[in-house]
Write a protein that holds these residues in place. Structure first.
Motif, mmCIF file in Angstrom:
data_model
loop_
_atom_site.group_PDB
_atom_site.id
_atom_site.type_symbol
_atom_site.label_atom_id
_atom_site.label_comp_id
_atom_site.label_asym_id
_atom_site.label_seq_id
_atom_site.Cartn_x
_atom_site.Cartn_y
_atom_site.Cartn_z
ATOM 1 N N SER A 156 17.108 -12.138 -12.204
ATOM 2 C CA SER A 156 18.560 -12.326 -12.146
ATOM 3 C C SER A 156 18.943 -13.474 -13.085
ATOM 4 C CB SER A 156 18.969 -12.680 -10.717
ATOM 5 O OG SER A 156 18.420 -13.951 -10.399
ATOM 6 N N PRO A 157 20.225 -13.597 -13.420
ATOM 7 C CA PRO A 157 20.658 -14.735 -14.239
ATOM 8 C C PRO A 157 20.297 -16.082 -13.597
ATOM 9 C CG PRO A 157 22.353 -13.055 -14.239
ATOM 10 C CD PRO A 157 21.309 -12.611 -13.249
ATOM 11 N N LEU A 158 20.420 -16.165 -12.287
ATOM 12 C CA LEU A 158 20.094 -17.417 -11.596
ATOM 13 C C LEU A 158 18.619 -17.752 -11.781
ATOM 14 C CD1 LEU A 158 20.907 -19.700 -9.655
ATOM 15 C CD2 LEU A 158 20.438 -18.157 -7.747
ATOM 16 N N MET A 159 17.779 -16.746 -11.567
ATOM 17 C CA MET A 159 16.346 -16.977 -11.718
ATOM 18 C C MET A 159 16.017 -17.285 -13.179
ATOM 19 S SD MET A 159 13.227 -15.424 -9.951
ATOM 20 C CE MET A 159 12.659 -13.818 -10.385
ATOM 21 N N GLY A 160 16.625 -16.555 -14.092
ATOM 22 C CA GLY A 160 16.358 -16.780 -15.513
ATOM 23 C C GLY A 160 16.684 -18.219 -15.911
ATOM 24 N N LEU A 161 17.843 -18.704 -15.472
ATOM 25 C CA LEU A 161 18.224 -20.067 -15.843
ATOM 26 C C LEU A 161 17.303 -21.094 -15.215
ATOM 27 C CD1 LEU A 161 22.071 -19.956 -16.009
ATOM 28 C CD2 LEU A 161 20.587 -21.053 -17.681
ATOM 29 N N LYS A 162 16.953 -20.849 -13.947
ATOM 30 C CA LYS A 162 16.049 -21.803 -13.289
ATOM 31 C C LYS A 162 14.702 -21.828 -13.998
ATOM 32 C CE LYS A 162 17.757 -22.467 -8.679
ATOM 33 N NZ LYS A 162 17.457 -22.495 -7.258
ATOM 34 N N MET A 163 14.225 -20.648 -14.358
ATOM 35 C CA MET A 163 12.930 -20.567 -15.025
ATOM 36 C C MET A 163 12.952 -21.300 -16.364
ATOM 37 S SD MET A 163 12.082 -16.648 -13.997
ATOM 38 C CE MET A 163 10.945 -16.269 -15.296
ATOM 39 N N HIS A 164 14.096 -21.247 -17.037
ATOM 40 C CA HIS A 164 14.176 -21.896 -18.347
ATOM 41 C C HIS A 164 14.486 -23.388 -18.270
ATOM 42 C CE1 HIS A 164 13.922 -17.909 -20.007
ATOM 43 N NE2 HIS A 164 13.769 -18.458 -21.188
ATOM 44 N N LEU A 165 15.169 -23.805 -17.210
ATOM 45 C CA LEU A 165 15.588 -25.203 -17.175
ATOM 46 C C LEU A 165 14.570 -26.117 -16.498
ATOM 47 C CD1 LEU A 165 19.413 -24.819 -16.564
ATOM 48 C CD2 LEU A 165 18.245 -25.584 -18.637
ATOM 49 N N GLY A 166 13.778 -25.562 -15.617
ATOM 50 C CA GLY A 166 12.737 -26.370 -14.985
ATOM 51 C C GLY A 166 13.264 -27.270 -13.883
ATOM 52 N N GLY A 167 12.346 -28.013 -13.297
ATOM 53 C CA GLY A 167 12.634 -28.748 -12.065
ATOM 54 C C GLY A 167 13.472 -29.995 -12.227
ATOM 55 N N VAL A 198 16.314 -30.193 -13.775
ATOM 56 C CA VAL A 198 17.745 -29.874 -13.793
ATOM 57 C C VAL A 198 18.096 -29.238 -12.446
ATOM 58 C CG1 VAL A 198 19.567 -28.547 -14.962
ATOM 59 C CG2 VAL A 198 17.633 -29.441 -16.279
ATOM 60 N N GLU A 199 19.161 -29.711 -11.859
ATOM 61 C CA GLU A 199 19.591 -29.098 -10.594
ATOM 62 C C GLU A 199 20.415 -27.848 -10.917
ATOM 63 O OE1 GLU A 199 22.289 -31.453 -8.223
ATOM 64 O OE2 GLU A 199 22.781 -29.659 -7.048
ATOM 65 N N VAL A 200 19.962 -26.700 -10.458
ATOM 66 C CA VAL A 200 20.740 -25.469 -10.669
ATOM 67 C C VAL A 200 21.187 -24.959 -9.295
ATOM 68 C CG1 VAL A 200 20.760 -23.135 -11.626
ATOM 69 C CG2 VAL A 200 19.362 -24.892 -12.719
ATOM 70 N N ALA A 201 22.474 -25.069 -9.051
ATOM 71 C CA ALA A 201 22.993 -24.651 -7.743
ATOM 72 C C ALA A 201 23.724 -23.322 -7.892
ATOM 73 C CB ALA A 201 23.946 -25.712 -7.222
ATOM 74 N N TYR A 202 23.896 -22.631 -6.777
ATOM 75 C CA TYR A 202 24.566 -21.331 -6.812
ATOM 76 C C TYR A 202 25.532 -21.206 -5.638
ATOM 77 C CZ TYR A 202 25.292 -16.414 -5.721
ATOM 78 O OH TYR A 202 25.876 -15.218 -5.391
ATOM 79 N N CYS A 226 23.256 -27.312 -24.657
ATOM 80 C CA CYS A 226 22.123 -28.121 -25.102
ATOM 81 C C CYS A 226 21.267 -28.453 -23.876
ATOM 82 C CB CYS A 226 22.651 -29.380 -25.788
ATOM 83 S SG CYS A 226 21.311 -30.438 -26.280
ATOM 84 N N LYS A 227 20.097 -27.887 -23.855
ATOM 85 C CA LYS A 227 19.203 -28.005 -22.696
ATOM 86 C C LYS A 227 18.979 -29.466 -22.292
ATOM 87 C CE LYS A 227 14.738 -25.938 -21.584
ATOM 88 N NZ LYS A 227 13.709 -25.020 -22.079
ATOM 89 N N GLU A 228 18.767 -30.286 -23.300
ATOM 90 C CA GLU A 228 18.443 -31.700 -23.029
ATOM 91 C C GLU A 228 19.590 -32.435 -22.329
ATOM 92 O OE1 GLU A 228 17.719 -30.196 -26.053
ATOM 93 O OE2 GLU A 228 15.692 -29.965 -25.218
ATOM 94 N N LYS A 229 20.788 -31.915 -22.524
ATOM 95 C CA LYS A 229 21.937 -32.637 -21.939
ATOM 96 C C LYS A 229 22.316 -32.099 -20.561
ATOM 97 C CE LYS A 229 24.024 -34.023 -26.279
ATOM 98 N NZ LYS A 229 24.933 -33.502 -27.298
ATOM 99 N N LEU A 230 21.594 -31.105 -20.088
ATOM 100 C CA LEU A 230 21.958 -30.514 -18.798
ATOM 101 C C LEU A 230 21.262 -31.251 -17.652
ATOM 102 C CD1 LEU A 230 21.746 -26.682 -19.620
ATOM 103 C CD2 LEU A 230 23.792 -28.110 -19.520
ATOM 104 N N HIS A 231 22.055 -31.594 -16.643
ATOM 105 C CA HIS A 231 21.467 -32.260 -15.468
ATOM 106 C C HIS A 231 21.793 -31.508 -14.193
ATOM 107 C CE1 HIS A 231 20.578 -35.485 -18.177
ATOM 108 N NE2 HIS A 231 21.859 -35.520 -18.546
ATOM 109 N N ARG A 232 23.061 -31.167 -14.069
ATOM 110 C CA ARG A 232 23.500 -30.480 -12.834
ATOM 111 C C ARG A 232 24.337 -29.263 -13.244
ATOM 112 N NH1 ARG A 232 26.813 -33.311 -9.133
ATOM 113 N NH2 ARG A 232 25.782 -32.225 -7.432
#
Ligand code: BGC
Length: 695
Positions: free
Chosen positions: A382-393, A395-399, A348-354
């Motif tokens: 890449s999957p990393l870029m795809g997720l970042k592009m979809h989740l926006g600024g 949400v912290e997306v670390a790798y 659930c996108k809305e519930k994602l933070h980190r």
């Protein structure tokens, strides 16, 4: 329909071709039937006949090489649309998307000035270890033939010839130049030839590529049985037969066979078997010039079909926004959801933070590898870029990589293709020697990943294979996940039991070490330039997954019949002792339980089936399918024919399928065409091979 155009225009074209042939000198004819560059034959300028320009597919149009060396020129204008690999396409079970994929490839090939695109590969996946499986569709001839023929029609709309490859029984890379396939002829015809038949008859492929290997003691590109008896006489094929690069071995045999063009990987073009050596034999009256005339006439007919001689040719285009959209659509439908306990997915996108991504495939670029299928992608999400592009600024997306590959061997400067005729042409990849430093580095990466995993709310593992493993010229030794990923996944699942597991690869891997521990498993193939976007959409529930496995995912490779009953990779010969019991055809008969069966794939919704009707007159089997869940989704209805009691035959065989989109709550009648429907046989309808819903 492609090469099977009506006989009037065919005989007119033949007449015209024969007239042109009469005007050609021996040298000019010889120039047209062999490579004078790595991807090009010679034209005849004085008569306005241009050379045939070829390029590799199937995932896009390959970059430009120097004419005589496998050295990429380094232009900035040969970046192209990167399409999902054929295994990904096969997972969609969608004929429309196969046609679209072919159309993108054809339009791009034309846009790049090509005449022949060396695709699709339709060899049957006999073993999960074959290094080129990612270029092929399936272990099933029907699924392969249906999708490949649609793909070919898509390509050829653009006045570009498809080149269906590799004809035939080219099912391994080890010793690929010399291995002699021993196979019962009826099995060859039932399992390994039908996809080529469909490609030629339904798809109308203007050209076909002869394989490297031998069949019944003779190289495929010189085989009288394969090229004359089967292809020309039985199937009535009048298209052009092109050799694989370096697959010809004898001037006389090749000249007298039904092969039309010899291509190879070496720059000694004048010494090719169908070049000077042939000229000398013709001049010495050892070979009849007539056989060359026939080849040239077929090449001229090909040129007429492609409108190369009448100035009415389509122009094509590459890197269009529509092509990128098509790549995304295919990628979306190619993702296969294999496990989803407790509805852990979608997130659930809305519930994602980190969010933490672990695994090198989260950011690995695949387009530039794999052998001749490599391309210069315009871009690759890449999957990393795809997720970042979809989740926006917000949400912290670390790798963190979690693992690493072996150090690359030092490059010698020579392209692998230049050396590809050495030592049998291919081998089985040996396990890499791991240095103490590498082992230490992996341990550190693993410890770091496990440490971080404890700190993040949501952890997504993105591992699997890459083109060091799924690659032309080598077969895998086993199905084990490389780079100590089993240990890593296990440790991660211990600290993060609800970790999402995503694997990317061109062929199945062993999962026994952790699959019971994992709640989720998402399978993504090499899914093209938009692969990362498609994956993100599936993980976040913006797209409901509808991919179904086009091949068995075995628990381990020895469960596969080629290994259990037959030989793989064999030695100088390889005996297909398993007969027609290939893939799922073996598992069911011999009680082998796979990790995931053929045709399997979950959805975020559920489907109910009712009321099966068999209509032999219209060659159709029908049923109603209802989307019984709360989200829209697509289901692939699969029709299998059952063996008769006591018959020595596979328990079930795929005979038809139809993919249907259903809104939540919607019900539709689905009509599945079954060409070979016979009233005396029993058929069943399933959501996968093993999930039979109606009989
Ligand atoms: C491959 C073919 C390819 C050709 C040209 C060979 O090594 O087997 O599939 O089309 O090279 O690159």
């Amino acid at each position: 329909m492609g090469a099977c155009i009506n006989s009037d225009s065919k005989s007119e074209m033949k007449k015209k071709a024969d007239e042109i042939v009469r005007k050609l000198t021996l040298d000019e004819k010889i120039g047209m039937i062999h490579g004078v560059q790595l991807f090009q034959t010679k034209g005849v300028e004085r008569l306005g006949i241009s050379p045939l320009r070829m390029s590799d597919g199937p995932m896009g149009v390959r970059n430009e090489f120097e004419p005589a060396h496998w050295k990429t020129i380094g232009y900035s204008d040969d970046y192209v649309t990167y399409l999902p690999c054929n295994s990904a396409l096969a997972s969609t079970w969608n004929r429309e998307l196969a046609k679209t994929t072919g159309s993108v490839l054809g339009e791009e090939a034309r846009g790049r000035g090509k005449d022949v695109i060396l695709a699709p590969g339709v060899n049957i996946k006999r073993s999960p270890l074959c290094g080129r499986n990612f270029e092929y569709f399936s272990e099933d001839p029907y699924l392969t033939g249906e999708l490949a023929s649609a793909y070919i029609q898509g390509v050829q709309q653009w006045d570009v010839a498809a080149c269906v490859k590799h004809f035939a029984a080219n099912n391994q890379e080890t010793e690929r130049l010399w291995v002699d396939v021993e196979i019962d002829e009826s099995v060859l015809r039932d399992i390994y030839l039908p996809a080529f038949y469909d490609a030629v008859k339904k798809g109308g492929s203007y050209t076909i590529m002869g394989a490297y290997n031998k069949l019944y003691g003779e190289h495929c590109c010189q085989s009288d049985f394969l090229l004359r008896k089967v292809l020309r006489e039985e199937w009535g094929y009048d298209g052009v037969v092109i050799s694989d690069w370096g697959a010809v071995h004898d001037t006389e045999k090749a000249a007298n066979s039904e092969l039309d063009i010899e291509m190879s990987v070496t720059p000694d073009f004048d010494d090719y078997f169908l070049a000077n050596p042939l000229k000398q034999k013709i001049e010495a009256d050892e070979i009849d010039e007539k056989v060359i005339d026939e080849k040239v006439a077929r090449i001229l007919i090909l040129m007429m079909r492609l409108h190369m001689l009448d100035g009415k040719r389509k122009t094509g285009a590459y890197n269009t926004p529509e092509h990128r959209k098509a790549a995304l659509e295919v990628a979306r439908e190619s993702v296969v959801l294999l496990k989803n306990e407790d509805h852990r997915l979608p997130l659930c996108k809305e519930k994602l933070h980190r969010v933490l991504l672990v695994g090198e495939n989260a950011e690995c670029i695949h387009s530039n590898g794999g052998g001749s299928a490599e391309i210069k992608a315009l871009y690759e999400i890449s999957p990393l870029m795809g997720l970042k592009m979809h989740l926006g600024g917000n949400v912290e997306v670390a790798y963190t990589p979690g693992y690493c590959r072996e150090e690359k061997q030092e490059e010698t400067g020579a392209n692998w293709q230049e050396k590809s005729l050495e030592g049998g042409g291919g081998a089985t990849k040996e396990a890499a020697q791991i240095s103490r430093e590498l082992a230490k580095k992996r341990q550190e990466l693993r410890e770091k990943a496990v440490r971080l995993a404890k700190e993040y709310e949501t952890v997504i593992y993105v591992g699997g294979l890459n083109h060091d493993h799924d690659s032309e010229g080598n077969d895998r030794k086993d199905m084990k996940l490389p780079y100590e990923q089993d240990e890593l996944i296990r440790e991660l699942l211990t600290v993060k039991p609800d970790m999402i597991v995503v694997l990317i690869g061109g062929s199945p891997v062993e999962m026994g070490a952790w699959i019971d521990q994992a709640k989720t498993l998402v399978w993504g193939w090499y899914a093209g330039m938009e692969g990362g976007n498609a994956l993100a959409e599936v993980l976040l529930g913006e797209v409901n997954p509808s991919g179904k496995l086009p091949e068995t995912f075995y628990k381990t490779h020895t469960d596969c019949s080629a290994h259990a009953l037959g030989e793989f990779p064999g030695g100088k010969t390889v005996a297909y002792k398993e007969g027609r019991y290939v893939g799922y055809r073996y598992n069911e008969k011999f009680g082998v339980e796979p990790q995931f069966p053929f045709g399997f794939g979950l959805s975020y919704t559920t489907f109910a089936y009712r009321d099966m009707e068999t209509d032999p007159e219209n060659r159709q089997i029908r049923c109603y399918v209802k989307n019984t869940g709360s989200v829209d989704g697509s289901e692939t209805v699969q029709v299998y024919r059952l063996a008769k009691d006591g018959e020595d035959a596979p328990v079930k065989e795929l005979m038809g399928f139809e993919k249907v989109f259903l809104k939540a709550g919607e019900e539709k009648q689905v009509c599945v065409a079954v060409e070979d429907l016979t009233p005396d046989r029993a058929y069943v309808i399933g959501s996968s091979l093993t999930d039979i819903r109606l009989s």
